[in-house]
Design an enzyme around this catalytic site. Structure first.
Site, PDB file in Angstrom:
ATOM      1  N   HIS A   5       1.400 -10.534 -15.024  1.00 56.52           N
ATOM      2  CA  HIS A   5       1.070  -9.153 -14.714  1.00 56.52           C
ATOM      3  C   HIS A   5       2.238  -8.469 -14.009  1.00 56.52           C
ATOM      4  O   HIS A   5       3.176  -9.115 -13.591  1.00 56.52           O
ATOM      5  CB  HIS A   5      -0.193  -9.064 -13.837  1.00 56.52           C
ATOM      6  CG  HIS A   5      -0.039  -9.721 -12.501  1.00 56.52           C
ATOM      7  ND1 HIS A   5      -0.445 -11.008 -12.265  1.00 56.52           N
ATOM      8  CD2 HIS A   5       0.478  -9.271 -11.334  1.00 56.52           C
ATOM      9  CE1 HIS A   5      -0.189 -11.326 -11.006  1.00 56.52           C
ATOM     10  NE2 HIS A   5       0.380 -10.292 -10.426  1.00 56.52           N
ATOM     11  N   ARG A   9       1.906  -1.152  -6.053  1.00 52.33           N
ATOM     12  CA  ARG A   9       1.207  -0.777  -4.826  1.00 52.33           C
ATOM     13  C   ARG A   9       0.704   0.648  -4.967  1.00 52.33           C
ATOM     14  O   ARG A   9       1.433   1.525  -5.445  1.00 52.33           O
ATOM     15  CB  ARG A   9       2.130  -0.890  -3.625  1.00 52.33           C
ATOM     16  CG  ARG A   9       2.427  -2.310  -3.238  1.00 52.33           C
ATOM     17  CD  ARG A   9       3.258  -2.376  -1.949  1.00 52.33           C
ATOM     18  NE  ARG A   9       3.507  -3.752  -1.602  1.00 52.33           N
ATOM     19  CZ  ARG A   9       4.541  -4.469  -2.032  1.00 52.33           C
ATOM     20  NH1 ARG A   9       5.441  -3.908  -2.829  1.00 52.33           N
ATOM     21  NH2 ARG A   9       4.700  -5.720  -1.679  1.00 52.33           N
ATOM     22  N   GLU A  55      -1.588  -5.148 -12.003  1.00 50.62           N
ATOM     23  CA  GLU A  55      -2.316  -5.413 -10.765  1.00 50.62           C
ATOM     24  C   GLU A  55      -2.077  -4.242  -9.818  1.00 50.62           C
ATOM     25  O   GLU A  55      -0.936  -3.963  -9.451  1.00 50.62           O
ATOM     26  CB  GLU A  55      -1.812  -6.701 -10.112  1.00 50.62           C
ATOM     27  CG  GLU A  55      -2.338  -6.928  -8.710  1.00 50.62           C
ATOM     28  CD  GLU A  55      -1.581  -8.023  -7.980  1.00 50.62           C
ATOM     29  OE1 GLU A  55      -1.369  -7.870  -6.760  1.00 50.62           O
ATOM     30  OE2 GLU A  55      -1.176  -9.019  -8.620  1.00 50.62           O
ATOM     31  N   ASN A  59      -3.334  -1.715  -0.004  1.00 47.37           N
ATOM     32  CA  ASN A  59      -3.323  -2.202   1.375  1.00 47.37           C
ATOM     33  C   ASN A  59      -4.183  -1.281   2.223  1.00 47.37           C
ATOM     34  O   ASN A  59      -4.008  -0.061   2.192  1.00 47.37           O
ATOM     35  CB  ASN A  59      -1.888  -2.259   1.909  1.00 47.37           C
ATOM     36  CG  ASN A  59      -1.086  -3.345   1.221  1.00 47.37           C
ATOM     37  OD1 ASN A  59      -1.492  -4.493   1.190  1.00 47.37           O
ATOM     38  ND2 ASN A  59       0.038  -2.965   0.636  1.00 47.37           N
ATOM     39  N   HIS A  73       9.382   1.352 -15.691  1.00 43.81           N
ATOM     40  CA  HIS A  73       8.103   1.921 -16.092  1.00 43.81           C
ATOM     41  C   HIS A  73       7.205   0.855 -16.706  1.00 43.81           C
ATOM     42  O   HIS A  73       7.670  -0.233 -17.059  1.00 43.81           O
ATOM     43  CB  HIS A  73       8.314   3.062 -17.101  1.00 43.81           C
ATOM     44  CG  HIS A  73       9.018   2.637 -18.342  1.00 43.81           C
ATOM     45  ND1 HIS A  73      10.376   2.750 -18.511  1.00 43.81           N
ATOM     46  CD2 HIS A  73       8.561   2.060 -19.491  1.00 43.81           C
ATOM     47  CE1 HIS A  73      10.720   2.280 -19.703  1.00 43.81           C
ATOM     48  NE2 HIS A  73       9.633   1.852 -20.311  1.00 43.81           N
ATOM     49  N   GLU A 116       5.140   4.789 -19.947  1.00 43.51           N
ATOM     50  CA  GLU A 116       5.628   5.154 -21.269  1.00 43.51           C
ATOM     51  C   GLU A 116       4.531   4.860 -22.287  1.00 43.51           C
ATOM     52  O   GLU A 116       3.939   3.779 -22.282  1.00 43.51           O
ATOM     53  CB  GLU A 116       6.881   4.354 -21.624  1.00 43.51           C
ATOM     54  CG  GLU A 116       7.431   4.672 -22.995  1.00 43.51           C
ATOM     55  CD  GLU A 116       8.660   3.829 -23.325  1.00 43.51           C
ATOM     56  OE1 GLU A 116       9.456   4.280 -24.169  1.00 43.51           O
ATOM     57  OE2 GLU A 116       8.809   2.723 -22.762  1.00 43.51           O
TER      58      GLU A 116
END
Length: 139
Positions: A5, A9, A55, A59, A73, A116
């Protein structure tokens, strides 16, 4: 070796899910809250392709993230570049690089990650309004 993956964030998980799930059309595979680490992970993938995942890491304690072009990207092949861009626009997403060529477009996530979009197979014939749309911002 096997690709698993790409981690991104995010500053607002619900806003990001609205983008990646609702507007972009990815499916949520699983969500994992980690109270001891004070973060939540959400794994998403394109329908029918669970091998290539993104993913989203949220936080719980506020942080300021700076995006760098060195990340590059995320890229997804789509069945109809025009229909995909129309769906994104209907969700309020700006098409930064319209699919003037019937093949490629760029948008940005709420956290400014470039996405993209590439037409699967041969490019579609150029069509209005896309063919005359200018680039907006950066991607």
């Amino acid at each position: 070796m096997k690709y698993l993956h790409t981690m991104v964030r995010v500053t607002d998980l619900e806003t990001s899910l609205k983008f990646y799930r609702d507007a972009l059309g990815l499916e949520v595979l699983r969500v994992r809250e980690v109270p001891q680490g004070r973060f939540t992970l959400a794994f998403l993938a394109a329908p029918g392709d669970t091998q290539a995942q993104v993913e989203l890491t949220y936080n719980w304690d506020p942080e300021q993230y700076t995006g760098g072009r060195n990340f590059g990207h995320l890229a997804y092949a789509v069945d109809d570049i025009y229909a995909t861009c129309e769906r994104l626009q209907a969700h309020g997403v700006t098409i930064n690089r319209p699919p003037r060529d019937g093949y490629m477009a760029f948008v940005r996530s709420p956290d400014h990650i470039s996405i993209e979009l590439l037409q699967r197979g041969d490019p579609l014939p150029p069509k209005a309004p896309w063919v005359d749309m200018p680039n907006v911002g950066s991607w």
